[in-house]
Design an enzyme around this catalytic site. Structure first.
Site, PDB file in Angstrom:
ATOM      1  N   GLY A 167       0.854  -1.191   0.000  1.00  6.76           N
ATOM      2  CA  GLY A 167       0.000   0.000   0.000  1.00  6.76           C
ATOM      3  C   GLY A 167       0.887   1.237   0.000  1.00  6.76           C
ATOM      4  N   ARG A 168       0.323   2.324   0.516  1.00  7.28           N
ATOM      5  CA  ARG A 168       1.065   3.591   0.488  1.00  7.28           C
ATOM      6  C   ARG A 168       2.387   3.500   1.251  1.00  7.28           C
ATOM      7  NH1 ARG A 168      -4.708   6.118   1.311  1.00  7.28           N
ATOM      8  NH2 ARG A 168      -4.748   4.317   2.669  1.00  7.28           N
ATOM      9  N   ILE A 169       2.371   2.865   2.424  1.00  8.81           N
ATOM     10  CA  ILE A 169       3.596   2.814   3.239  1.00  8.81           C
ATOM     11  C   ILE A 169       4.613   1.866   2.600  1.00  8.81           C
ATOM     12  CG2 ILE A 169       4.546   2.274   5.525  1.00  8.81           C
ATOM     13  CD1 ILE A 169       1.710   3.058   6.651  1.00  8.81           C
ATOM     14  N   ARG A 189      -2.041  -8.336  -2.091  1.00  5.44           N
ATOM     15  CA  ARG A 189      -3.298  -8.947  -2.548  1.00  5.44           C
ATOM     16  C   ARG A 189      -3.494  -8.705  -4.037  1.00  5.44           C
ATOM     17  NH1 ARG A 189      -7.207  -6.626   2.011  1.00  5.44           N
ATOM     18  NH2 ARG A 189      -5.810  -4.927   1.500  1.00  5.44           N
ATOM     19  N   SER A 190      -3.145  -7.495  -4.513  1.00  9.13           N
ATOM     20  CA  SER A 190      -3.286  -7.203  -5.940  1.00  9.13           C
ATOM     21  C   SER A 190      -1.994  -6.577  -6.459  1.00  9.13           C
ATOM     22  CB  SER A 190      -4.449  -6.238  -6.157  1.00  9.13           C
ATOM     23  OG  SER A 190      -4.260  -5.118  -5.330  1.00  9.13           O
ATOM     24  N   ILE A 248       6.423  -3.746  10.824  1.00 17.17           N
ATOM     25  CA  ILE A 248       5.875  -2.450  11.277  1.00 17.17           C
ATOM     26  C   ILE A 248       4.365  -2.432  11.013  1.00 17.17           C
ATOM     27  CG2 ILE A 248       7.992  -1.093  11.008  1.00 17.17           C
ATOM     28  CD1 ILE A 248       6.622   0.054   8.387  1.00 17.17           C
ATOM     29  N   ARG A 250       1.309  -4.963  12.101  1.00 14.02           N
ATOM     30  CA  ARG A 250       0.485  -5.186  13.280  1.00 14.02           C
ATOM     31  C   ARG A 250       0.972  -6.432  13.986  1.00 14.02           C
ATOM     32  NH1 ARG A 250      -1.062  -0.863  13.391  1.00 14.02           N
ATOM     33  NH2 ARG A 250      -3.158  -0.001  13.341  1.00 14.02           N
ATOM     34  N   GLU A 279       0.430  -6.646  22.351  1.00 18.79           N
ATOM     35  CA  GLU A 279       1.132  -5.467  22.875  1.00 18.79           C
ATOM     36  C   GLU A 279       0.207  -4.649  23.791  1.00 18.79           C
ATOM     37  OE1 GLU A 279       2.027  -3.810  18.918  1.00 18.79           O
ATOM     38  OE2 GLU A 279       0.742  -2.118  19.412  1.00 18.79           O
ATOM     39  N   HIS A 297       5.815   0.404  19.138  1.00 20.57           N
ATOM     40  CA  HIS A 297       4.772   0.835  18.182  1.00 20.57           C
ATOM     41  C   HIS A 297       4.845   2.353  17.934  1.00 20.57           C
ATOM     42  CE1 HIS A 297       0.511  -0.267  16.562  1.00 20.57           C
ATOM     43  NE2 HIS A 297       1.064   0.698  15.836  1.00 20.57           N
ATOM     44  N   ILE A 298       6.004   2.779  17.422  1.00 23.08           N
ATOM     45  CA  ILE A 298       6.230   4.223  17.248  1.00 23.08           C
ATOM     46  C   ILE A 298       6.464   4.633  15.793  1.00 23.08           C
ATOM     47  CG2 ILE A 298       7.104   4.764  19.564  1.00 23.08           C
ATOM     48  CD1 ILE A 298       9.997   4.496  18.281  1.00 23.08           C
TER      49      ILE A 298
HETATM   50  C1  8YV Z   1      -0.943   4.412  15.469  1.00 20.67           C
HETATM   51  C2  8YV Z   1      -0.626   2.810  13.533  1.00 20.67           C
HETATM   52  O1  8YV Z   1      -0.142   5.237  16.196  1.00 20.67           O
HETATM   53  O2  8YV Z   1      -1.829   4.265  12.139  1.00 20.67           O
HETATM   54  C3  8YV Z   1      -1.597   3.104  12.450  1.00 20.67           C
HETATM   55  O3  8YV Z   1      -2.159   2.142  11.879  1.00 20.67           O
HETATM   56  O4  8YV Z   1      -0.255   1.721  13.731  1.00 20.67           O
HETATM   57  C4  8YV Z   1      -0.072   3.912  14.363  1.00 20.67           C
HETATM   58  O5  8YV Z   1       0.224   4.975  13.521  1.00 20.67           O
HETATM   59  C5  8YV Z   1      -1.527   3.424  16.409  1.00 20.67           C
HETATM   60  O6  8YV Z   1      -2.268   2.451  15.763  1.00 20.67           O
HETATM   61  C6  8YV Z   1      -2.392   4.138  17.447  1.00 20.67           C
HETATM   62  O7  8YV Z   1      -3.734   4.112  17.153  1.00 20.67           O
END
Ligand code: 8YV
Length: 337
Positions: A167-169, A189-190, A248, A250, A279, A297-298
Site C-alpha cells: 500500500g502507500r507505506i 493482494r493485488s 511495522i 500489526r 502489545e 509501536h512508534i
Molecule cells: C498508530 C498505527 O499510532 O496508524 C496506524 O495504523 O499503527 C499507528 O500509527 C496506532 O495504531 C495508534 O492508534
C-alpha cells in the site's frame, strides 16, 4: 468579566468522547464545538467502561487500543461517528459499526512518509546491529578496535528487499530502498499499476519466492483474519539464514513465539519489531535475545505526524457531526448527502 452566557453556551453542544490523551490545542478546538468528555490521563478503558463512555455521545475519537464492536456499541444510541486516530483499523468491527449506522473513519496519508522512514530506519538498525552495538558499548565490551571481533552486520545496499503489503507505506519504503540501490520485490493482494510498479522499481512475486529470495523482508500489510500469522515457523524456514525480518504492520501478522525460537536458533539473522502480539506485552523470549530490535509501536510517532493524525481525526468527526462527508470515511455506504 462578562458573566452573561454567550449564545454558544445556551445552545446545546453535541457531546463527544475522546478516548485517549490528545494534544491540548486539539482538545481546546474540540471544546469550542462540543461538550467533551476526555481521557487526558490516558488510561486504557475496559470494554465495559468503553461501552458506558460511548453511551449518550454523538461522536468518539479513539485509537488502536479501543476495540469498537457490537458490544461496545450496545448503548451507543446517539453515536454517529467513531474516528480512529490511526490508519490501520483492525480495532474496528466495520460490519458491526455499519450495522449500527455509525460512520467509521481512519487517518490515511498523513503518516505515510513518517512510517516509511521508520520502517527503513528499523531495517537499518536491525541489519547493521545498531542498538545491539550501543548496548555493547554501554556494557564496556568495546575494549579494542577490531576487524572481526565486533558486531558485524548485513548490507542493505545492492541487496534485495521483499515487501509484503504494498500500500502507500510499502511503496514509500520501496522508494527509499531504490536510493540504496536495492532490488525491490513485493507481494500484495493485488498487483500495483504499471506506473506505480515503475515508480517503486518493484517486481511482483509470489509470497514463497519473496521469502526465499529477499535479503530483507518487510511487513506492511493490514491485519485481518487472513493475514494472521502470515509469518510463522514454515515461512521463516523458507527465508535465508542471513535474512532480516521487519514488522511495522500489526502484532499477530508474525507468530512471535515461532520468531523468538527461530532467532534463538539463528534460523534468520535478525528481526526488527515495532508491533507485537498482545502489545504492550512483548513475548518474554524476544526480550532475552540480542538479535532483535524492539520498538514500542512508534512508526508514526513524530510530533508533526501525530498532530496531523489527531487533526485529521478531529476533521472527520466535525464533518460527520456537521452532516458532511468525513474526508476519510471507511463505510462510505453510510453517507447519504
Ligand atoms: C498508530 C498505527 O499510532 O496508524 C496506524 O495504523 O499503527 C499507528 O500509527 C496506532 O495504531 C495508534 O492508534
Amino acid at each position: 468579566m462578562n458573566t452573561q452566557a454567550s449564545p454558544q453556551s445556551t445552545t446545546q453542544k453535541p457531546k463527544i468522547f475522546v478516548a485517549r490523551a490528545i494534544f491540548p490545542e486539539a482538545l481546546a478546538k474540540l471544546e469550542e464545538f462540543f461538550e467533551v468528555r476526555s481521557n487526558q490521563e490516558d488510561r486504557i478503558f475496559s470494554s465495559e467502561e468503553l461501552q458506558k463512555e460511548l453511551s449518550g455521545v454523538a461522536g468518539a475519537l479513539v485509537a488502536g487500543s479501543e476495540r469498537i464492536d457490537a458490544k461496545a456499541l450496545e448503548d451507543a444510541k446517539d453515536l454517529k461517528i467513531v474516528a480512529n486516530i490511526s490508519v490501520g483499523y483492525n480495532n474496528f468491527d466495520v460490519q458491526a459499526i455499519t450495522a449500527a449506522g455509525v460512520m467509521a473513519t481512519n487517518t490515511p496519508d498523513v503518516l505515510t512518509d513518517t512510517t516509511a522512514d521508520f520502517g527503513f530506519g528499523l531495517l537499518m538498525a536491525t541489519a547493521r546491529r545498531i542498538t545491539e552495538s550501543e548496548h555493547w558499548v554501554r556494557a564496556g565490551k568495546w575494549d579494542k578496535w577490531s576487524i572481526v571481533n565486533n558486531p558485524l552486520g548485513m548490507d542493505l545496499h545492492h541487496s534485495t528487499i521483499g515487501i509484503i503489503g504494498m500500500g502507500r507505506i510499502g511503496q514509500g519504503i520501496a522508494k527509499r530502498a531504490l536510493g540504496f540501490g536495492m532490488k525491490v520485490i513485493y507481494h500484495n493482494r493485488s498487483h500495483l499499476s504499471d506506473a506505480d510498479e515503475k515508480a517503486c522499481g518493484a517486481t511482483y512475486v509470489s509470497k514463497e519466492e519473496l521469502l526465499r529470495t529477499a535479503d530483507h523482508v518487510v511487513l506492511v500489510l493490514p491485519y485481518t483474519s487472513e493475514s494472521h500469522h502470515t509469518i510463522g515457523t514454515k515461512e521463516i524456514a523458507m527465508m535465508k539464514p542471513t535474512a532480516t525480518l521487519i514488522n511495522i504492520a500489526r502484532g499477530g501478522i508474525v507468530d512471535d513465539a515461532a520468531l523468538a525460537q527461530a532467532l534463538r536458533e539463528n534460523k534468520i539473522f535478525a528481526a526488527g519489531l515495532d508491533v507485537f502480539e498482545g502489545e504492550p506485552s512483548v513475548h518474554p523470549e524476544l526480550l532475552k535475545l540480542s538479535n532483535v530490535v524492539l520498538a514500542p509501536h512508534i512508526a508514526s510517532a513524530t510530533e508533526k505526524t501525530r498532530r496531523a493524525m489527531v487533526d485529521l481525526a478531529v476533521e472527520n468527526l466535525r464533518a460527520a457531526l456537521d452532516g458532511k462527508k468525513p474526508p476519510s470515511l471507511i463505510n462510505t455506504e453510510l453517507f447519504k448527502a
